[in-house]
Design a protein around this motif. Sequence first.
Motif, PDB file in Angstrom:
ATOM      1  N   MET A 222      41.711  77.622   9.948  1.00  0.00           N
ATOM      2  CA  MET A 222      41.743  76.973  11.252  1.00  0.00           C
ATOM      3  C   MET A 222      42.296  75.564  11.080  1.00  0.00           C
ATOM      4  SD  MET A 222      38.636  76.134  13.864  1.00  0.00           S
ATOM      5  CE  MET A 222      37.972  74.870  12.816  1.00  0.00           C
ATOM      6  N   VAL A 223      43.205  75.179  12.017  1.00  0.00           N
ATOM      7  CA  VAL A 223      43.777  73.835  12.041  1.00  0.00           C
ATOM      8  C   VAL A 223      43.401  73.198  13.411  1.00  0.00           C
ATOM      9  CG1 VAL A 223      45.858  72.439  11.992  1.00  0.00           C
ATOM     10  CG2 VAL A 223      45.688  74.504  10.576  1.00  0.00           C
ATOM     11  N   ALA A 224      42.864  71.988  13.402  1.00  0.00           N
ATOM     12  CA  ALA A 224      42.437  71.312  14.641  1.00  0.00           C
ATOM     13  C   ALA A 224      43.010  69.901  14.704  1.00  0.00           C
ATOM     14  CB  ALA A 224      40.915  71.266  14.717  1.00  0.00           C
ATOM     15  N   VAL A 225      43.452  69.482  15.924  1.00  0.00           N
ATOM     16  CA  VAL A 225      43.943  68.110  16.151  1.00  0.00           C
ATOM     17  C   VAL A 225      43.151  67.541  17.337  1.00  0.00           C
ATOM     18  CG1 VAL A 225      45.905  66.659  16.749  1.00  0.00           C
ATOM     19  CG2 VAL A 225      46.256  68.725  15.369  1.00  0.00           C
ATOM     20  N   GLN A 226      42.580  66.381  17.191  1.00  0.00           N
ATOM     21  CA  GLN A 226      41.682  65.835  18.217  1.00  0.00           C
ATOM     22  C   GLN A 226      41.969  64.340  18.417  1.00  0.00           C
ATOM     23  OE1 GLN A 226      37.552  66.467  17.360  1.00  0.00           O
ATOM     24  NE2 GLN A 226      36.845  65.303  19.170  1.00  0.00           N
TER      25      GLN A 226
ATOM     26  N   ASP B  91      52.116  71.406  22.878  1.00  0.00           N
ATOM     27  CA  ASP B  91      51.640  70.903  21.580  1.00  0.00           C
ATOM     28  C   ASP B  91      50.767  71.949  20.889  1.00  0.00           C
ATOM     29  OD1 ASP B  91      52.902  68.455  21.911  1.00  0.00           O
ATOM     30  OD2 ASP B  91      51.175  67.605  22.995  1.00  0.00           O
ATOM     31  N   LEU B  92      49.952  72.620  21.693  1.00  0.00           N
ATOM     32  CA  LEU B  92      49.080  73.645  21.098  1.00  0.00           C
ATOM     33  C   LEU B  92      49.881  74.814  20.520  1.00  0.00           C
ATOM     34  CD1 LEU B  92      46.171  73.757  23.721  1.00  0.00           C
ATOM     35  CD2 LEU B  92      46.112  72.791  21.417  1.00  0.00           C
ATOM     36  N   GLU B  93      50.974  75.179  21.234  1.00  0.00           N
ATOM     37  CA  GLU B  93      51.818  76.260  20.732  1.00  0.00           C
ATOM     38  C   GLU B  93      52.469  75.875  19.394  1.00  0.00           C
ATOM     39  OE1 GLU B  93      54.588  77.285  23.736  1.00  0.00           O
ATOM     40  OE2 GLU B  93      53.080  78.132  25.107  1.00  0.00           O
ATOM     41  N   ILE B  94      52.970  74.614  19.379  1.00  0.00           N
ATOM     42  CA  ILE B  94      53.588  74.135  18.121  1.00  0.00           C
ATOM     43  C   ILE B  94      52.564  74.128  16.986  1.00  0.00           C
ATOM     44  CG2 ILE B  94      54.614  72.135  16.992  1.00  0.00           C
ATOM     45  CD1 ILE B  94      55.868  71.434  19.736  1.00  0.00           C
ATOM     46  N   LEU B  95      51.383  73.651  17.293  1.00  0.00           N
ATOM     47  CA  LEU B  95      50.320  73.593  16.267  1.00  0.00           C
ATOM     48  C   LEU B  95      49.953  74.983  15.774  1.00  0.00           C
ATOM     49  CD1 LEU B  95      48.408  71.702  14.777  1.00  0.00           C
ATOM     50  CD2 LEU B  95      46.753  71.992  16.628  1.00  0.00           C
TER      51      LEU B  95
ATOM     52  N   LEU C 264      51.066  77.145   7.382  1.00  0.00           N
ATOM     53  CA  LEU C 264      50.111  76.460   6.503  1.00  0.00           C
ATOM     54  C   LEU C 264      49.142  77.456   5.864  1.00  0.00           C
ATOM     55  CD1 LEU C 264      49.196  73.263   8.614  1.00  0.00           C
ATOM     56  CD2 LEU C 264      50.431  73.349   6.421  1.00  0.00           C
ATOM     57  N   ALA C 265      48.673  78.403   6.663  1.00  0.00           N
ATOM     58  CA  ALA C 265      47.755  79.434   6.138  1.00  0.00           C
ATOM     59  C   ALA C 265      48.432  80.252   5.045  1.00  0.00           C
ATOM     60  CB  ALA C 265      47.278  80.332   7.275  1.00  0.00           C
ATOM     61  N   LEU C 266      49.730  80.581   5.282  1.00  0.00           N
ATOM     62  CA  LEU C 266      50.467  81.360   4.279  1.00  0.00           C
ATOM     63  C   LEU C 266      50.620  80.569   2.992  1.00  0.00           C
ATOM     64  CD1 LEU C 266      52.040  83.921   3.637  1.00  0.00           C
ATOM     65  CD2 LEU C 266      54.085  82.850   4.631  1.00  0.00           C
TER      66      LEU C 266
ATOM     67  N   ILE D 284      52.707  76.143  13.439  1.00  0.00           N
ATOM     68  CA  ILE D 284      52.644  75.487  12.111  1.00  0.00           C
ATOM     69  C   ILE D 284      51.476  76.018  11.295  1.00  0.00           C
ATOM     70  CG2 ILE D 284      52.227  73.281  10.962  1.00  0.00           C
ATOM     71  CD1 ILE D 284      53.755  71.927  13.277  1.00  0.00           C
ATOM     72  N   SER D 285      50.363  76.287  11.968  1.00  0.00           N
ATOM     73  CA  SER D 285      49.154  76.714  11.235  1.00  0.00           C
ATOM     74  C   SER D 285      49.359  78.044  10.515  1.00  0.00           C
ATOM     75  CB  SER D 285      47.970  76.808  12.207  1.00  0.00           C
ATOM     76  OG  SER D 285      48.155  77.884  13.125  1.00  0.00           O
TER      77      SER D 285
END
Length: 552
Positions: A1-5, A17-21, A28-30, A24-25
Amino acid sequence: MVAVQSYDNPNLYNENDLEILEYISKYLALAISRKQAADALRVSEEKYRSLVCAVPDGIVITDLEENIIFINPAACKILGYTSEELTNMNFTTIIHQDDIELVRNQTKRRIKLERSQYHFRIINKSGQLRKIYISAVPIIDESGSIVNTMGIFRDVTDIEIAEREKQDLRDKLARARRMESLGMLAGGVAHDLNNILGPLVAYPELIRMKLPPDSPILDKIAKIEISAQRAADVVQDLLTMARRGRYEMSPLYLNETINTYLESSEFSALRQQNPKVIVDVSFTDANPVVLGSSSHLSKMVMNLTINAFDAMPHGGKFTLRTQVGYIDRLADGYDNIEAGMYAILTVSDTGIGINPKDIKRIFEPFYSKKQLGRSGSGLGLSIVYGVVKDHNGYIDVQSEINSGSCFSVYLPILAKIPGVENVSAIDIHGTESILVVDDTVEQRELAQVILSSLGYKVRTAANGREGIAALKACPVDLVVLDMIMDGDFDGLDTYREMIKIRPGQKAIITSGYAETDRVKAAEKLGVGRYIRKPYTLQKLGRAIRELLNQTS
């Protein structure tokens, strides 16, 4: 899980922004997953590399042309090379040339996806020949095709040497037990036969003394005497084979002892019977001195010579050599030897040779491949072995089928130079009193007739206790004691009791089968002579006269 706050602007990120995140996640997971897999693989490789490096067995991976791709430290130690030297080396370069084809054939099995276990020999970096046991398997790719071969191997050279040594010890122990059993049997038979032969050996001499010189039966008497003596010699061979005879040991020149036989009528007759055999004799100039019995060493040489001639029925070359040398091991390993200087006698022939499977048993009585009845009593080499061992010596045998055999005898060398024995003439008659103690009626009667004919006053006793009673009743000048008597009271026991009654009592021990330690014990107590049965008038008479002539 990736979170931006954001803590100060709740509307900072929108749906884009959420779609981009989210996009990317995934990557990153891979990446994280790949990193974890790489770490796990590294840990696994390190674990298995540690395992491969730690195992005591050698591990080798080669391609299908036998080129080494991987080698572990244990394999490097076994082969004697470094990992750098072995990598890319062709494995066949260190395999013994006689085993290369074997290894290649095994590799062909691997190409067929077969596993196998087998032995082969290698020559390590230091030039030593070592024996290897390997378990080999094919290495297969994802398509099911073989790409390499892997072998796990160990050096079994020392294990096999130790196992051979154990087997040799087991074989020697089995031979020793067989010889001991046969020795006990032969000793018992010899004792009985000597008692039976006693009258046959001695009476012809007494009968001859009573007959006129021109008697027509003298020739028949002589033949009886000769035949009886030959029978007695066979019995003595049994005792020699059983190592239960009595040897008179003295320092003697080995060359002269051997030459005495070579100049004998027996050897001349052997050569006449085998005219196609070439004889080659060579004595060392060192002329070694050994402690031994001349008659028994002569018999040993005779039996080795007869054995060599028998191996060449159609002719060949007989070679006899003596030499002196330092020996610490035997060539063929038939026996173990104590390192030291030895007089060496070698007797060889160019005859039929000995089958390798028979060579370990040739010294056993009656173990012969010769035609039954063709030569001797079947005890020839058994006698040789018995004589060698009784002289604290060693024997070795080398043989090849259709090429011949070589027997080597090693006898310890003495520094003492033998003196000349002076055997003077002696009058064997006398008038003293003698007590004969023997449990065999025929032996008592024989001794009484012999000694009475020489002028002695003779009494007899049928066993040890009867002999003690007779000595108590009337003292005698000398006692003739049989060593082996029925019951639990033998010659030694009898003499012990006799010297309690009459300390210093002179006595002679006789026997057809004497336990050496019992005879020696009797001699320590005071027994003056030992005579082997069957005895002759001259032998018994001389021993008695010499003992009686000794001052107390």
